[in-house]
Design an enzyme around this catalytic site. Structure first.
Site, PDB file in Angstrom:
ATOM      1  N   LYS A  86       0.808  -1.223   0.000  1.00 36.53           N
ATOM      2  CA  LYS A  86       0.000   0.000   0.000  1.00 36.53           C
ATOM      3  C   LYS A  86       0.842   1.274   0.000  1.00 36.53           C
ATOM      4  O   LYS A  86       0.453   2.276  -0.615  1.00 36.53           O
ATOM      5  CB  LYS A  86      -0.942   0.006   1.199  1.00 36.53           C
ATOM      6  CG  LYS A  86      -2.117  -0.946   1.077  1.00 36.53           C
ATOM      7  CD  LYS A  86      -3.096  -0.723   2.214  1.00 36.53           C
ATOM      8  CE  LYS A  86      -4.363  -1.538   2.041  1.00 36.53           C
ATOM      9  NZ  LYS A  86      -5.375  -1.213   3.078  1.00 36.53           N
ATOM     10  N   ASP A 137     -10.242   3.369   1.800  1.00 38.91           N
ATOM     11  CA  ASP A 137     -10.516   2.861   3.147  1.00 38.91           C
ATOM     12  C   ASP A 137     -11.332   3.853   3.969  1.00 38.91           C
ATOM     13  O   ASP A 137     -12.269   3.474   4.672  1.00 38.91           O
ATOM     14  CB  ASP A 137      -9.212   2.540   3.873  1.00 38.91           C
ATOM     15  CG  ASP A 137      -8.559   1.268   3.359  1.00 38.91           C
ATOM     16  OD1 ASP A 137      -9.287   0.400   2.829  1.00 38.91           O
ATOM     17  OD2 ASP A 137      -7.331   1.125   3.495  1.00 38.91           O
TER      18      ASP A 137
END
Length: 286
Positions: A74, A111
């Site tokens: 990520k 997210d």
């Protein structure tokens, strides 16, 4: 040259990646909306990330439209991208990449979006401005969730973490993103932090299947407070069971997974998907 239409393709990269529920999620949407497309697990070791990104850039003609990104890529993937959404820059991580026809790559982080959409769906009466929040944990998920809460207008956040140094580093990094305070408490002081809170969020792995239980006395938490656990295996964690027994509105972690997938699916396959009971049942069955 073949006259066969190019089938849009996407997937999730990580190492390991076999545990990912994303193929179940996107596969359901592809079937539900009657779309041609593929979504695969794509195991990419850290030393192979640069090679994979180069191949992705050249993949438009083969149908590739982008990928989801999970651990440990990520943060590592960010230098390889041509454009990064401001939200992902603030979070410091990318979980969704879109490939454009010219081979350029756009990264975003969904997210925070997934967390807020799930929270609002599961606790529609929650008012972010009414009371501060307590967030357990100080990792990447905690950062994304804190930014989401600050953007929603919570008056303050207390980070509770066993490693106070890590929580203090996160709080300091968040200080320039909002004029609302982010304070830190060690685990022993967690009950005091709960007094007056309107929201409690667990971002740690405590309570997850195979992990130690999350032991926390909820007695000081106001009755109107919402309790959200981003763990979704099991769906009802010990924390949520304890909170529900006390009469709190509880929000499980599965919805965050489902909602965070929506922006990527739309960018790759051209349809804005919905999170429905049928989708939850299909992913839970996996």
């Amino acid at each position: 040259m073949s006259d066969d239409p190019v089938i849009p393709r996407a997937g999730v990269i990580g190492w390991p990646v076999a545990h990912s529920r994303s193929p179940k999620l996107h596969g359901y949407w592809l079937r539900h909306y009657g779309l041609q497309g593929r979504y695969d697990r794509l195991p990419v070791p850290p030393e192979g990330l640069a090679e994979f990104i180069a191949a992705l850039r050249a993949g438009w003609a083969e149908g590739f439209r982008g990928v989801n990104v999970t651990i440990p890529h990520k943060e590592a993937v960010m230098p390889f991208l041509d454009e990064i959404d401001p939200g992902a820059q603030r979070i410091g991580a990318v979980n969704t990449i879109t490939l454009r026809p010219d081979g350029s790559l756009h990264g975003r982080n969904t997210d925070a979006f997934g967390f807020i959409e799930n929270l609002k769906s599961g606790a529609p009466a929650w008012k972010p401005q009414a009371a501060p929040a307590v967030v357990l944990g100080a990792g990447g998920s905690a950062r994304a969730i804190c930014i989401a809460l600050l953007d929603e207008g919570v008056p303050g956040i207390t980070l509770v973490n066993r490693s106070v140094d890590r929580a203090e580093a996160l709080a300091e990094s968040l200080s320039g993103l909002s004029d609302r305070p982010v304070s830190v408490a060690n685990w022993a002081a967690a009950p005091l932090a709960l007094e007056g809170a309107g929201l409690l969020v667990n971002t740690t792995s405590l309570g997850m299947a195979g992990q130690p239980p999350l032991e926390l006395d909820l007695a000081p938490l106001p009755a109107a407070a919402v309790v959200n656990d981003i763990v979704y295996v099991p769906l009802e964690t010990g924390l949520l069971a304890q909170a529900r027994a006390r009469g709190h509105t509880t929000v499980d972690g599965l919805g965050m997974l489902l909602h965070q997938g929506r922006p990527g699916f739309e960018s790759w396959f051209g349809v804005a998907p919905e999170v429905t009971p049928g989708l939850r049942e299909a992913v839970l069955a996996d």
